[in-house]
Write an enzyme that holds these catalytic residues in place. Structure first.
Site, PDB file in Angstrom:
ATOM      1  N   ARG A 260      -9.766  10.073 -58.223  1.00 40.00           N
ATOM      2  CA  ARG A 260     -10.230  10.395 -59.572  1.00 40.00           C
ATOM      3  C   ARG A 260     -10.443   9.112 -60.361  1.00 40.00           C
ATOM      4  O   ARG A 260      -9.611   8.214 -60.347  1.00 40.00           O
ATOM      5  CB  ARG A 260      -9.223  11.292 -60.302  1.00 40.00           C
ATOM      6  CG  ARG A 260      -9.148  12.683 -59.689  1.00 40.00           C
ATOM      7  CD  ARG A 260      -8.255  13.610 -60.456  1.00 40.00           C
ATOM      8  NE  ARG A 260      -8.127  14.881 -59.762  1.00 40.00           N
ATOM      9  CZ  ARG A 260      -7.309  15.870 -60.112  1.00 40.00           C
ATOM     10  NH1 ARG A 260      -6.537  15.710 -61.176  1.00 40.00           N
ATOM     11  NH2 ARG A 260      -7.257  16.992 -59.429  1.00 40.00           N
ATOM     12  N   ARG A 275      -0.613   8.575 -63.452  1.00 41.84           N
ATOM     13  CA  ARG A 275      -2.058   8.785 -63.563  1.00 41.84           C
ATOM     14  C   ARG A 275      -2.751   7.661 -62.802  1.00 41.84           C
ATOM     15  O   ARG A 275      -2.882   6.550 -63.302  1.00 41.84           O
ATOM     16  CB  ARG A 275      -2.481   8.784 -65.038  1.00 41.84           C
ATOM     17  CG  ARG A 275      -3.916   9.239 -65.275  1.00 41.84           C
ATOM     18  CD  ARG A 275      -4.298   9.069 -66.735  1.00 41.84           C
ATOM     19  NE  ARG A 275      -3.579   9.964 -67.600  1.00 41.84           N
ATOM     20  CZ  ARG A 275      -4.014  11.174 -67.971  1.00 41.84           C
ATOM     21  NH1 ARG A 275      -5.175  11.604 -67.545  1.00 41.84           N
ATOM     22  NH2 ARG A 275      -3.287  11.919 -68.785  1.00 41.84           N
ATOM     23  N   GLU A 347       2.814  17.590 -66.715  1.00 44.63           N
ATOM     24  CA  GLU A 347       2.256  18.478 -65.688  1.00 44.63           C
ATOM     25  C   GLU A 347       2.428  17.879 -64.301  1.00 44.63           C
ATOM     26  O   GLU A 347       2.045  16.745 -64.046  1.00 44.63           O
ATOM     27  CB  GLU A 347       0.770  18.723 -65.952  1.00 44.63           C
ATOM     28  CG  GLU A 347       0.119  19.626 -64.904  1.00 44.63           C
ATOM     29  CD  GLU A 347      -1.393  19.554 -64.913  1.00 44.63           C
ATOM     30  OE1 GLU A 347      -2.002  19.867 -63.878  1.00 44.63           O
ATOM     31  OE2 GLU A 347      -1.976  19.168 -65.957  1.00 44.63           O
ATOM     32  N   SER A 350      -0.626  22.856 -61.072  1.00 48.94           N
ATOM     33  CA  SER A 350      -1.238  23.985 -61.760  1.00 48.94           C
ATOM     34  C   SER A 350      -1.780  24.960 -60.733  1.00 48.94           C
ATOM     35  O   SER A 350      -1.914  24.629 -59.548  1.00 48.94           O
ATOM     36  CB  SER A 350      -2.371  23.512 -62.686  1.00 48.94           C
ATOM     37  OG  SER A 350      -3.421  22.953 -61.924  1.00 48.94           O
ATOM     38  N   ARG A 387       2.308  12.666 -57.653  1.00 50.91           N
ATOM     39  CA  ARG A 387       2.863  12.661 -59.011  1.00 50.91           C
ATOM     40  C   ARG A 387       4.280  13.236 -59.066  1.00 50.91           C
ATOM     41  O   ARG A 387       5.063  12.873 -59.948  1.00 50.91           O
ATOM     42  CB  ARG A 387       1.928  13.451 -59.928  1.00 50.91           C
ATOM     43  CG  ARG A 387       2.421  13.576 -61.348  1.00 50.91           C
ATOM     44  CD  ARG A 387       1.448  14.350 -62.214  1.00 50.91           C
ATOM     45  NE  ARG A 387       0.295  13.552 -62.590  1.00 50.91           N
ATOM     46  CZ  ARG A 387      -0.504  13.848 -63.607  1.00 50.91           C
ATOM     47  NH1 ARG A 387      -0.282  14.929 -64.332  1.00 50.91           N
ATOM     48  NH2 ARG A 387      -1.527  13.092 -63.896  1.00 50.91           N
TER      49      ARG A 387
END
Length: 422
Positions: A260, A275, A347, A350, A387
């Site tokens: 990403r 991140r 987070e 999800s 993460r």
């Protein structure tokens, strides 16, 4: 893609969804008009083509001395059919462009608003407390010699890192635990491609508002995936799936490296590995009968919760507001773990119910009892990713900087119980 029949029959439902997302409502009227123009163009084309076919039979039966004049009429008709066909093509392209700009219709009960308008469903576990000043995961990683950020930056630039020694093994242990759990729940493991064609990336909805976060290889016209969801969604593109009557679903667990760009996040979460541009992830992906989508969504979330609980993490489950859903999701739950040094939930994972949105774009169908085909529903949820190490390290740290390994991970680490400073 949204259901064209819903667009015709009840555009107000789509308008309400757009309003809940904070997106354009006018685009729905534009789509309705484009659909009407498309159907009108198709009707005109089919009428002219029928006339052409009928006239062709007349020409074939006509006396020889009349055929020359009739052939001229046939040529004129053919030109009209060609123009009508071009009009259909243009109308189809306009409709497709407009309707593909409309995100999935949110499900009833999804909260309206943006990123800060989520609803907390539940909070689980006990917030970790320390009688010493806890270190953040980056400091722990350096002290334990398991995360090397300076050399990651030296080799690849900001937001890159090396996992080293027990750090590398800890991630593999986490991913392996997730894979074992997925297999127990009936998911077929797949190691997926991380480069996909534009039609697959676009089909999953990742070339919309989040296109700036996607890496593209222009010379090859391929995209690097930010989640194996993309490859898993494309796995059955252009296929008709055979569901078992007792369990109308196909389930896959995709293990892949993910990429990403994190565009627009300059200066945010620069420290550590929360991140980053490259990470590993184990993604659950389900193709199900649309009637089973809600139940499947709850199953995926339960599998995620079981992992977090067994890792000894304090977490909460939130329902994401409509404006923070992304293009394909009709409902999404985020599971956020407590990060002690940030004094907040972050987070970790999800799970999204994409209903039939992705399947319509990718033409993935099942056969109904009547023998016709209809789009399946697709759902996804992360079962482990890099993460998670952030919360694991910070939650289970001790005063001397060592970290207690969660019991469920120890068999994957050869019985290591504590990671000691070096």
């Amino acid at each position: 893609m949204i259901d064209p029949q819903l667009l015709r029959d009840d555009p107000d439902v789509i308008k309400a969804s757009q309003a809940a997302r904070g997106a354009s409502v006018d685009v729905v009227d534009e789509a309705v008009a484009a659909d009407a123009a498309r159907r009108s163009a198709i009707s005109s084309f089919e009428a002219l083509r029928a006339e052409q076919n009928a006239f062709g039979k007349t020409v074939a039966k006509a006396p020889k001395d009349e055929k020359a004049a009739l052939v001229q009429q046939a040529q004129a008709l053919a030109a009209g059919v060609k123009e009508a066909q071009a009009a259909v093509t243009a109308a189809e392209e306009t409709f497709t462009r407009v309707v593909r700009s409309i995100p999935n219709v949110v499900l009833p009960g999804v909260p309206e608003g943006g990123e800060d308008d989520f609803v907390t469903i539940k909070t689980v576990g006990t917030k970790p407390s320390f009688d010493f000043a806890p270190r953040d995961h980056a400091d722990l990683g350096e002290l334990l010699d398991i995360i090397d950020i300076p050399r990651g930056v030296k080799v690849s630039g900001s937001r890159f890192y090396f996992l080293k020694g027990l750090g590398a093994r800890l991630e593999i242990a986490l991913m392996s635990l997730g894979l074992d759990r997925a297999v127990q729940h009936g998911f077929t493991p797949l190691i997926t491609p991380t480069l996909v064609r534009p039609e697959v990336m676009g089909g999953t909805g990742y070339l919309g508002e989040h296109a700036t976060e996607v890496y593209r290889l222009e010379a090859d016209d391929l995209y690097l995936t930010g989640t194996s969801e993309v490859a898993l969604a494309g796995y059955h593109a252009d296929e008709i799936l055979a569901f078992e009557p007792a369990d109308p679903a196909l389930r896959y667990a995709g293990w892949s490296t993910c990429y990403r760009r994190e565009a627009g996040s300059a200066g945010k979460d620069n420290r550590g590995i929360l991140r980053v541009h490259q990470f590993n992830k184990l993604e659950m992906f389900s193709y199900v009968h649309p009637d089973q989508a809600d139940a499947e969504h709850q199953k995926l979330m339960a599998y995620q919760e079981s992992m977090l609980q067994d890792l000894g993490l304090h977490y909460r489950v939130i329902e994401t507001a409509a404006g923070d859903l992304g293009t394909s999701a009709a409902r999404k739950y985020d599971l956020e773990a407590w990060v002690p040094t940030q004094d907040t939930f972050r987070e970790l994972t999800s799970t999204s119910n994409c209903t039939t949105f992705q399947a319509r774009r990718l033409d993935t169908r099942y056969r109904t009892e009547s023998g016709k085909t209809a789009p399946v529903a697709t759902l996804n949820g992360t079962l482990a990713t890099t993460r998670w190490l952030v919360a694991i390290l910070e939650t289970h740290q001790q005063e001397d900087g060592s970290v207690v390994v969660p019991e469920v991970l120890r068999p994957y680490l050869g019985g290591v119980e504590v990671i000691e400073p070096r």
